[in-house]
Design a protein around this motif. Structure first.
Motif, PDB file in Angstrom:
ATOM      1  N   PRO A 180      -2.039   1.951   3.835  1.00  0.00           N
ATOM      2  CA  PRO A 180      -2.839   0.931   3.153  1.00  0.00           C
ATOM      3  C   PRO A 180      -3.842   0.226   4.049  1.00  0.00           C
ATOM      4  O   PRO A 180      -4.770  -0.419   3.548  1.00  0.00           O
ATOM      5  CB  PRO A 180      -1.779  -0.060   2.633  1.00  0.00           C
ATOM      6  N   SER A 181      -3.659   0.321   5.382  1.00  0.00           N
ATOM      7  CA  SER A 181      -4.596  -0.333   6.290  1.00  0.00           C
ATOM      8  C   SER A 181      -5.787   0.547   6.643  1.00  0.00           C
ATOM      9  O   SER A 181      -6.706   0.103   7.343  1.00  0.00           O
ATOM     10  CB  SER A 181      -3.879  -0.746   7.585  1.00  0.00           C
ATOM     11  N   ASP A 182      -5.791   1.789   6.173  1.00  0.00           N
ATOM     12  CA  ASP A 182      -6.901   2.695   6.444  1.00  0.00           C
ATOM     13  C   ASP A 182      -8.174   2.158   5.781  1.00  0.00           C
ATOM     14  O   ASP A 182      -8.211   1.979   4.561  1.00  0.00           O
ATOM     15  CB  ASP A 182      -6.559   4.084   5.888  1.00  0.00           C
ATOM     16  N   PRO A 183      -9.237   1.903   6.550  1.00  0.00           N
ATOM     17  CA  PRO A 183     -10.462   1.332   5.960  1.00  0.00           C
ATOM     18  C   PRO A 183     -11.040   2.180   4.840  1.00  0.00           C
ATOM     19  O   PRO A 183     -11.570   1.640   3.862  1.00  0.00           O
ATOM     20  CB  PRO A 183     -11.428   1.253   7.153  1.00  0.00           C
ATOM     21  N   ALA A 184     -10.943   3.495   4.966  1.00  0.00           N
ATOM     22  CA  ALA A 184     -11.487   4.366   3.917  1.00  0.00           C
ATOM     23  C   ALA A 184     -10.696   4.218   2.622  1.00  0.00           C
ATOM     24  O   ALA A 184     -11.275   4.191   1.527  1.00  0.00           O
ATOM     25  CB  ALA A 184     -11.480   5.816   4.380  1.00  0.00           C
ATOM     26  N   PHE A 185      -9.368   4.122   2.735  1.00  0.00           N
ATOM     27  CA  PHE A 185      -8.554   3.912   1.539  1.00  0.00           C
ATOM     28  C   PHE A 185      -8.845   2.542   0.933  1.00  0.00           C
ATOM     29  O   PHE A 185      -8.980   2.403  -0.289  1.00  0.00           O
ATOM     30  CB  PHE A 185      -7.074   4.018   1.888  1.00  0.00           C
ATOM     31  N   ALA A 186      -8.940   1.498   1.768  1.00  0.00           N
ATOM     32  CA  ALA A 186      -9.203   0.153   1.260  1.00  0.00           C
ATOM     33  C   ALA A 186     -10.531   0.100   0.512  1.00  0.00           C
ATOM     34  O   ALA A 186     -10.655  -0.574  -0.512  1.00  0.00           O
ATOM     35  CB  ALA A 186      -9.205  -0.848   2.415  1.00  0.00           C
ATOM     36  N   ARG A 187     -11.521   0.840   1.011  1.00  0.00           N
ATOM     37  CA  ARG A 187     -12.850   0.810   0.391  1.00  0.00           C
ATOM     38  C   ARG A 187     -12.840   1.508  -0.966  1.00  0.00           C
ATOM     39  O   ARG A 187     -13.510   1.053  -1.905  1.00  0.00           O
ATOM     40  CB  ARG A 187     -13.858   1.477   1.330  1.00  0.00           C
ATOM     41  N   ASP A 188     -12.088   2.596  -1.084  1.00  0.00           N
ATOM     42  CA  ASP A 188     -12.087   3.349  -2.348  1.00  0.00           C
ATOM     43  C   ASP A 188     -10.741   4.038  -2.549  1.00  0.00           C
ATOM     44  O   ASP A 188     -10.579   5.217  -2.230  1.00  0.00           O
ATOM     45  CB  ASP A 188     -13.210   4.381  -2.351  1.00  0.00           C
TER      46      ASP A 188
END
Length: 416
Positions: free
Chosen positions: A4-12
């Motif tokens: 959940p802390s992955d910036p790519a996942f957080a963005r989309d």
């Protein structure tokens, strides 16, 4: 594996949720911290889980990563005793005590004050942008301070204290790596100390605010000091997190959908539909608080959640379930406009469902429908207004609980 802390996942996160939904209404997912959890992504199943008493909100003992004892950790533990972490009958008692402050009459009475607070922030924001020097972060200058100031009114926080409250809440709501070392722990400790002092003050000198009413309400045994501290924390964070993300996401969506912005400027009555579609399309609460299955539960389609499993109802995924929302990934405010044939779009799940349905949903909607027209009417006077970064590069708040842009830089300077 889900990080959940992955910036790519957080963005989309939506393609990931769509893949899970294709597997069934719920899926067992490996988390990067070495644990597993069931994520519920279907609309019907999300609502079913949130209304089912077999899924408990009470965190199991020792849940989460262990943290060393410290004043900040003790403050966290005390402030976490809020009603979202409880089941009936405790939850029923706590919710009944606070619900009187969020009746339609009391919420609607806040409109003039919300208008004044929003107008002041918009005026300051516009003045800074009009200077044409660099960028102004709309999250920091508008989307965050407005709901903090409003919930300060509801809680009866004295005006001279609200800047400090705003700073502490900003710290505890930010990723630890984005702040100087120790800043988050200090904020937790200060919040605990501040609310402890506020309780003592309201006992001596009660006002007309919600906190005074809770402190002096003896019905059903009232609230003890620990429950009062936890309630203050919950109302503070629930009062600003959802609305902050709603305001920031709505602004971003309107700036990136100029046709919708132009249509709404022609017909301001569309703002209600814009707010509802933002709540669906860019759910400010990505997921609910974690739940635990107290027994084996069959969700349908052959999906069986075992007893003891950790379960997360993903509101953001439910709100893009194509079985209930045609073209679910598109931002289409028209779906929430009155239809000639009387049909209505499915109600979104942005505020949850069941016994834990967000008690402040009316207040969040009111703040948005008041503040957004003021904001865009003022921004419309600025020539050359634009986002200072590409929308696809904006960072989002990490995690599975809340979702919204961490910053929204605006500028009137010419593009280089």
């Amino acid at each position: 594996m889900l990080d959940p802390s992955d910036p790519a996942f957080a963005r989309d996160p939506y393609p990931y949720y769509a893949r899970l939904r294709a597997q069934g209404p719920a899926a067992r997912v490996a988390l990067v911290n070495g644990t597993h959890a069931w994520l519920v992504t279907g609309y019907d199943e999300t609502r079913a889980v949130l209304a089912d008493a077999r899924f408990s909100n009470v965190p199991p003992q020792g849940a989460g990563r262990p943290k060393p004892d410290s004043p900040a950790q003790r403050a966290r533990a005390c402030l976490a005793r809020h009603m979202l972490n409880s089941d009936a009958p405790d939850h029923t008692r706590l919710r009944r005590l606070v619900s009187a402050a969020f009746t339609p009459r009391r919420v609607d009475a806040l409109r003039p004050r919300i208008e004044k607070l929003a107008d002041g922030l918009v005026t300051e924001l516009t003045a800074r942008l009009a200077q044409g020097r660099g960028t102004v972060d709309l999250v920091d200058a508008f989307a965050f301070p407005l709901p903090v100031l409003v919930i300060g009114e509801v809680l009866g926080v004295p005006e001279p204290d609200r800047d400090s409250l705003r700073e502490w809440t900003y710290r505890v709501g930010s990723p630890a790596d984005a702040l100087p070392q120790g800043a988050v722990d200090e904020a937790w400790t200060r919040l605990h100390a501040y609310f402890t002092g506020l309780i003592e003050h309201k006992r001596r000198e009660p006002g007309e605010d919600l906190f005074s009413a809770l402190i002096h309400d003896a019905t059903e045994g009232g609230l003890d000091d620990g429950e009062l501290l936890a309630m203050a924390f919950l109302l503070l964070f629930a009062g600003y997190e959802t609305t902050m993300n709603l305001l920031a996401s709505a602004t971003l969506l309107m700036l990136t959908h100029p046709y919708e912005l132009a249509a709404t400027r022609r017909d301001p009555a569309r703002w209600d539909a814009v707010v509802e579609e933002t709540l669906r399309h860019a759910s400010p609460l990505e997921g609910t608080t974690w739940r635990r299955a107290t027994q084996q539960v069959e969700l349908g389609a052959g999906t069986v959640i075992p007893a003891g499993a950790s379960v997360l109802a993903v509101l953001a995924a439910a709100n893009r379930d194509p079985a209930h929302f045609p073209d679910p990934d598109a931002f289409v405010p028209d779906r929430y406009l009155p239809a000639a044939d009387g049909t209505r779009a499915a109600p979104h799940a942005a505020f949850g469902h069941g016994p834990h349905f967000c008690i402040g949903s009316r207040l969040a909607r009111l703040e948005a429908v008041v503040a957004l027209p003021l904001l865009f009417n003022s921004l419309g006077t600025l020539p050359g207004l634009r986002l200072a970064e590409e929308p696809t590069s904006l960072p989002y708040r990490p995690g599975l609980l809340v979702r919204g842009p961490r910053r929204l830089p605006l500028t009137t300077a010419p593009a280089s």
